[in-house]
Design a protein around this motif. Sequence first.
Motif, PDB file in Angstrom:
ATOM      1  N   ALA A  57       0.829  -1.203   0.000  1.00  0.00           N
ATOM      2  CA  ALA A  57       0.000   0.000   0.000  1.00  0.00           C
ATOM      3  C   ALA A  57       0.863   1.253   0.000  1.00  0.00           C
ATOM      4  O   ALA A  57       0.575   2.226  -0.709  1.00  0.00           O
ATOM      5  CB  ALA A  57      -0.928  -0.011   1.213  1.00  0.00           C
ATOM      6  N   SER A  58       1.925   1.237   0.784  1.00  0.00           N
ATOM      7  CA  SER A  58       2.815   2.392   0.838  1.00  0.00           C
ATOM      8  C   SER A  58       3.451   2.676  -0.519  1.00  0.00           C
ATOM      9  O   SER A  58       3.532   3.833  -0.951  1.00  0.00           O
ATOM     10  CB  SER A  58       3.901   2.161   1.892  1.00  0.00           C
ATOM     11  N   ASN A 113     -10.222  -9.005  -7.874  1.00  0.00           N
ATOM     12  CA  ASN A 113      -9.071  -8.109  -7.931  1.00  0.00           C
ATOM     13  C   ASN A 113      -9.167  -7.152  -6.748  1.00  0.00           C
ATOM     14  O   ASN A 113     -10.046  -6.272  -6.720  1.00  0.00           O
ATOM     15  CB  ASN A 113      -9.057  -7.322  -9.244  1.00  0.00           C
ATOM     16  N   ILE A 114      -8.279  -7.341  -5.786  1.00  0.00           N
ATOM     17  CA  ILE A 114      -8.318  -6.545  -4.566  1.00  0.00           C
ATOM     18  C   ILE A 114      -6.939  -6.594  -3.920  1.00  0.00           C
ATOM     19  O   ILE A 114      -6.345  -7.676  -3.803  1.00  0.00           O
ATOM     20  CB  ILE A 114      -9.413  -7.073  -3.602  1.00  0.00           C
ATOM     21  N   PRO A 115      -6.385  -5.452  -3.531  1.00  0.00           N
ATOM     22  CA  PRO A 115      -5.070  -5.465  -2.888  1.00  0.00           C
ATOM     23  C   PRO A 115      -5.082  -6.253  -1.581  1.00  0.00           C
ATOM     24  O   PRO A 115      -6.128  -6.427  -0.950  1.00  0.00           O
ATOM     25  CB  PRO A 115      -4.792  -3.979  -2.639  1.00  0.00           C
ATOM     26  N   SER A 116      -3.916  -6.673  -1.163  1.00  0.00           N
ATOM     27  CA  SER A 116      -3.808  -7.538   0.009  1.00  0.00           C
ATOM     28  C   SER A 116      -4.362  -6.900   1.274  1.00  0.00           C
ATOM     29  O   SER A 116      -5.084  -7.548   2.047  1.00  0.00           O
ATOM     30  CB  SER A 116      -2.339  -7.935   0.220  1.00  0.00           C
ATOM     31  N   ASP A 117      -4.063  -5.626   1.509  1.00  0.00           N
ATOM     32  CA  ASP A 117      -4.557  -4.995   2.739  1.00  0.00           C
ATOM     33  C   ASP A 117      -6.065  -4.766   2.679  1.00  0.00           C
ATOM     34  O   ASP A 117      -6.755  -4.880   3.698  1.00  0.00           O
ATOM     35  CB  ASP A 117      -3.804  -3.702   3.041  1.00  0.00           C
ATOM     36  N   HIS A 118      -6.600  -4.497   1.498  1.00  0.00           N
ATOM     37  CA  HIS A 118      -8.055  -4.418   1.333  1.00  0.00           C
ATOM     38  C   HIS A 118      -8.689  -5.781   1.628  1.00  0.00           C
ATOM     39  O   HIS A 118      -9.736  -5.862   2.265  1.00  0.00           O
ATOM     40  CB  HIS A 118      -8.407  -4.016  -0.096  1.00  0.00           C
ATOM     41  N   PHE A 137      -8.015 -13.816  -3.656  1.00  0.00           N
ATOM     42  CA  PHE A 137      -7.862 -12.375  -3.779  1.00  0.00           C
ATOM     43  C   PHE A 137      -6.560 -12.095  -4.518  1.00  0.00           C
ATOM     44  O   PHE A 137      -5.503 -12.622  -4.164  1.00  0.00           O
ATOM     45  CB  PHE A 137      -7.835 -11.712  -2.406  1.00  0.00           C
ATOM     46  N   SER A 138      -6.629 -11.244  -5.528  1.00  0.00           N
ATOM     47  CA  SER A 138      -5.478 -11.029  -6.408  1.00  0.00           C
ATOM     48  C   SER A 138      -4.226 -10.616  -5.640  1.00  0.00           C
ATOM     49  O   SER A 138      -3.121 -11.058  -5.953  1.00  0.00           O
ATOM     50  CB  SER A 138      -5.816  -9.974  -7.470  1.00  0.00           C
TER      51      SER A 138
END
Length: 206
Positions: A57-58, A113-118, A137-138
């Motif tokens: 995320a950063s 499709n979703i970032p890991s922290d999401h 999760f992608s």
Amino acid sequence: MPSDRRIVLFDLFGVIARHQRPGALEKMAARCHAPTEAFTTAYWACRPPYDAGQQSASEYWTAVLRWLSRPVDANTIEELRLTDIDSWSRVDGRMVAYAQSLRRVAEVALLSNIPSDHADAFLAAQPWLHNLDHIAFSGKIKAAKPDPAAFHHCVVAMRAAPTDFLFVDDREENVRAAQATGMNGHVFTDRDELAAVIDTWLPTGR
């Protein structure tokens, strides 16, 4: 040999979950002191590596801020990250109930499709997800639709054949990509149409 397995593989956003909360991009743009149009361009242009688990995320938000020629600092990044997660947090209760009801007659899985922290936040907020037969999760599997690797992950993880799957997504390009791997596919428009397609697809007598 033909299999009698039936696996409904759902997309998340635009099918079971709602698209991004209205006004969210404007809110994040204002936090960056950037025009909404420029922010939206940067937000989506920088997104693919984040969705596919190739950036944190950063790293993603640093890329967005640099695209906009804005200062990069940890507080801004964290505020943007949390606002972004919240903007994708809404579900369609009727579709959640429908997906759960299908487990009486089929296996039910998810490919999003979703970032890991999401993904971590979504799993914590939506306990029903843990009742599904598989969740991909992608940001966790390091592959995002329409990359064939995302679909192959589900095939391997569920020890199934591509033809065992009916992939449901609101984006035609993703459905075509699934079909290219051998899966069945349906472009989602509404629950009633999907229910009719699934009823036809399930074996007679189940």
